[in-house]
Design an enzyme around this catalytic site. Sequence first.
Site, PDB file in Angstrom:
ATOM      1  N   THR A 167       0.870  -1.187   0.000  1.00 50.04           N
ATOM      2  CA  THR A 167       0.000   0.000   0.000  1.00 50.04           C
ATOM      3  C   THR A 167       0.905   1.235   0.000  1.00 50.04           C
ATOM      4  OG1 THR A 167      -0.255  -0.260   2.402  1.00 50.04           O
ATOM      5  CG2 THR A 167      -2.050  -1.045   1.012  1.00 50.04           C
ATOM      6  N   LYS A 174       3.919  -6.875   4.230  1.00 49.42           N
ATOM      7  CA  LYS A 174       3.687  -5.496   3.819  1.00 49.42           C
ATOM      8  C   LYS A 174       3.302  -4.684   5.045  1.00 49.42           C
ATOM      9  CE  LYS A 174       0.303  -3.431   3.326  1.00 49.42           C
ATOM     10  NZ  LYS A 174      -0.578  -2.544   4.204  1.00 49.42           N
ATOM     11  N   THR A 202      -0.935  -2.601  10.919  1.00 48.54           N
ATOM     12  CA  THR A 202      -1.428  -2.632   9.545  1.00 48.54           C
ATOM     13  C   THR A 202      -0.409  -3.352   8.720  1.00 48.54           C
ATOM     14  OG1 THR A 202      -2.649  -0.611   9.667  1.00 48.54           O
ATOM     15  CG2 THR A 202      -2.139  -1.338   7.522  1.00 48.54           C
ATOM     16  N   GLU A 223       6.616   4.792   7.231  1.00 43.53           N
ATOM     17  CA  GLU A 223       6.262   6.026   6.532  1.00 43.53           C
ATOM     18  C   GLU A 223       7.099   7.193   7.037  1.00 43.53           C
ATOM     19  OE1 GLU A 223       1.621   4.833   5.609  1.00 43.53           O
ATOM     20  OE2 GLU A 223       2.074   6.091   7.340  1.00 43.53           O
ATOM     21  N   ASN A 278       0.318  10.669   5.458  1.00 39.60           N
ATOM     22  CA  ASN A 278      -0.987  10.326   6.018  1.00 39.60           C
ATOM     23  C   ASN A 278      -2.030  11.414   5.791  1.00 39.60           C
ATOM     24  OD1 ASN A 278      -0.969   7.618   7.542  1.00 39.60           O
ATOM     25  ND2 ASN A 278       1.031   8.527   7.963  1.00 39.60           N
ATOM     26  N   SER A 323      -6.004  10.914  -1.153  1.00 37.08           N
ATOM     27  CA  SER A 323      -6.142  11.796  -2.310  1.00 37.08           C
ATOM     28  C   SER A 323      -5.428  11.222  -3.528  1.00 37.08           C
ATOM     29  CB  SER A 323      -5.590  13.175  -1.990  1.00 37.08           C
ATOM     30  OG  SER A 323      -4.248  13.092  -1.586  1.00 37.08           O
TER      31      SER A 323
END
Length: 405
Positions: free
Chosen positions: A153, A179, A190, A276, A400, A405
């Site tokens: 993702t 992942k 996640t 991230e 995040n 978007s």
Amino acid sequence: MAVNFTVFEDFKPVDGVRVGIAKAHVRYPNRDDMVIFELAAGTNVAGVFTTNAFCAAPVQISKQHLAEAKPAYLLINTGNANAGTGKAGYANAVASCDMLAKATGVEAAQILPFSTGVIGEPLNMPAFERGIPEALANLSADNWARAARGIMTTDTLPKGFSTQFDVNGKTVTITGISKGAGMIMPNMATMLGYIATDAGVADSVLQAWCKELADCSFNRITIDGDTSTNDSCMLMATGRSGVQIDDASSAEAQQVFAELKNAFQVLAQAIIRDGEGATKFVTIEVGGAAAQKEALDVAYTVAHSPLVKTAMYASDANWGRILAAVGRSGVQNFDLDKVQIYLDDVQIVEDGGRCASYTEAAGAAIFALSEFRVRIELGRGDAREELWTCDLSHDYVSINADYRS
């Protein structure tokens, strides 16, 4: 940019497992976003799943199916989590299993569905109508590398690991992919993890192993303290190598377990390295605790502190933030005079106060590294735990803020 991360490429096929991938357009066009694992008859499967009360429909169904039948296929989509979607989401997950069951001639209860991606949006069912036939058409034992990309993702790089080793003259293979990059915090995170071996492992042993292995790997990582709705870690044992484990205490079992533990930890740590916005990979070790929970409470309090994590990002040796996090971790009857804290080999806290030998330059040099260890000794007992985390950067907020978007 991932921290000290090398994309794994030397995947070994696992006899009894084939993998198919499709560009199904679940959310985004022209990318691999659906993966099917086909498992040979007789394969044992164990799993560990999220503890989030809002666990996604595919998690609910996978747990149910795993208890009802021996799995024949795993069906994974990315781009949509099918979580927070109510009865319609549950019906869609059931329908996806029915589609694959009809296409393969197995019972729907032999399908384990998995989804990851955006929460709260209806599942794109035409994508399954497109993707399932495409993925089945390219089933191959050599598709692990492409599958690692197909389950991503916000990951920037695919995550995988593979190894072979000898057990009493027979070659055993372990191969896995994972992942995850954000919304990472036990239990679980996640993340998705799929690890297969051609060793044969009895059902009862395999499930116990899966829980124990997850607890020392995927349940010891944290990026942001958020437990997701879709987390799943699956361990598959086909038995095709001729090595059979029925007794977890045997020498053969201990050897296979040790290799599995290494694979689980490599895959879990890869998630942190690709966190991230991460620029630092940090090990938090807490020793001298009165109990395992106490050690983990302290470690997670430090690892989740935005002040600690932003100091790490800035290479600012503001060690007082670590001290403050330890102090608010909930330890009862704390004897502060026994606390020692280290950054790698640099001691910053001695007997509850600033170490006399500590210098700001020495601390800053450690914080400037891309990889280091924070070690906290509580002086209360023999329990010791460690976990892995990363810093908190501007990019984490941007990723995040822009995710949908």
